[in-house]
Structure formats: C-alpha cells, structure tokens
Design a protein around this motif. Structure first.
Motif, PDB file in Angstrom:
ATOM      1  N   ASN A  54       0.820  -1.206   0.000  1.00 15.79           N
ATOM      2  CA  ASN A  54       0.000   0.000   0.000  1.00 15.79           C
ATOM      3  C   ASN A  54       0.855   1.257   0.000  1.00 15.79           C
ATOM      4  O   ASN A  54       0.477   2.274  -0.552  1.00 15.79           O
ATOM      5  CB  ASN A  54      -0.932   0.004   1.212  1.00 15.79           C
ATOM      6  N   THR A  62      -5.240  -1.557  -0.356  1.00 20.17           N
ATOM      7  CA  THR A  62      -4.732  -2.911  -0.545  1.00 20.17           C
ATOM      8  C   THR A  62      -5.854  -3.918  -0.328  1.00 20.17           C
ATOM      9  O   THR A  62      -6.573  -3.847   0.658  1.00 20.17           O
ATOM     10  CB  THR A  62      -3.580  -3.196   0.438  1.00 20.17           C
ATOM     11  N   THR A  81      -2.521  -3.713  -4.866  1.00 19.11           N
ATOM     12  CA  THR A  81      -2.852  -2.327  -4.583  1.00 19.11           C
ATOM     13  C   THR A  81      -3.728  -1.797  -5.706  1.00 19.11           C
ATOM     14  O   THR A  81      -3.391  -1.925  -6.884  1.00 19.11           O
ATOM     15  CB  THR A  81      -1.572  -1.480  -4.472  1.00 19.11           C
TER      16      THR A  81
END
Length: 98
Positions: A54, A62, A81
């Motif tokens: 992330n 995420t 992500t």
C-alpha cells in the motif's frame, strides 16, 4: 552467517574487476554466490527492493486477491494495490451545497 561490510564489498568489487569469479569471491568471504550477486546489484544501483503493497498512499487501497486460480483459502491469496474508489471503500464523499 557473515555480515558484509562496506570494506569487504569494496574488496569484492576489486577482486571481481581483476578477474576473480563470483564463486571464488563467495568462498573467500564464506557466503553464497547469490549473496555476492545481490550485493553487487544493490551497491551498483540495481533493482530496488520492493516496497510495501500500500505504501501508505491515501489514494490507493490494498486488497487480498486469489493468485492460484480462485482458491478461497487465505494461503492462496496475495495483496494487490488498487485505486481507492470512495463509494466502494466506505469513504464518505463530501458534497458541496449549491
């Protein structure tokens, strides 16, 4: 396990430039040849190590997704992500009164 210092790395580089093989250098410092390759790559500005999924970016989120054909177990999932979508991610959308 041997910790490679900057002095040792400089000596490794010098030996490599003088024609020693990576296997010879690894044996001299009691490390695996892959360790020598990785240290050379990192010291010479090679591929950086991957960061977190992330990376604390407020515009991304995420999620865990299946990586092995849709298996529903946790062991078969990996983090990805994605762009944050306020309506899907539960973030309230601020509206300006007209």
């Amino acid at each position: 396990m041997t910790k490679i210092t900057s002095t040792m790395l400089a000596d490794m580089r010098t030996r490599r430039e003088s024609g020693d093989t990576v296997a010879d250098i690894a044996a001299r410092y009691n490390v695996k040849p892959m360790t020598v390759y990785q240290r050379f790559n990192r010291a010479l500005g090679g591929t950086p190590l991957p960061g977190p999924a992330n990376d604390n970016n407020p515009h991304r989120v995420t999620r865990m997704t299946a990586r092995n054909g849709g298996c529903s177990t946790t062991s078969g999932k990996m983090p990805v992500t994605l762009v944050r979508i306020p309506s899907v991610d539960g973030v309230a959308v601020e509206r300006v009164a007209a």
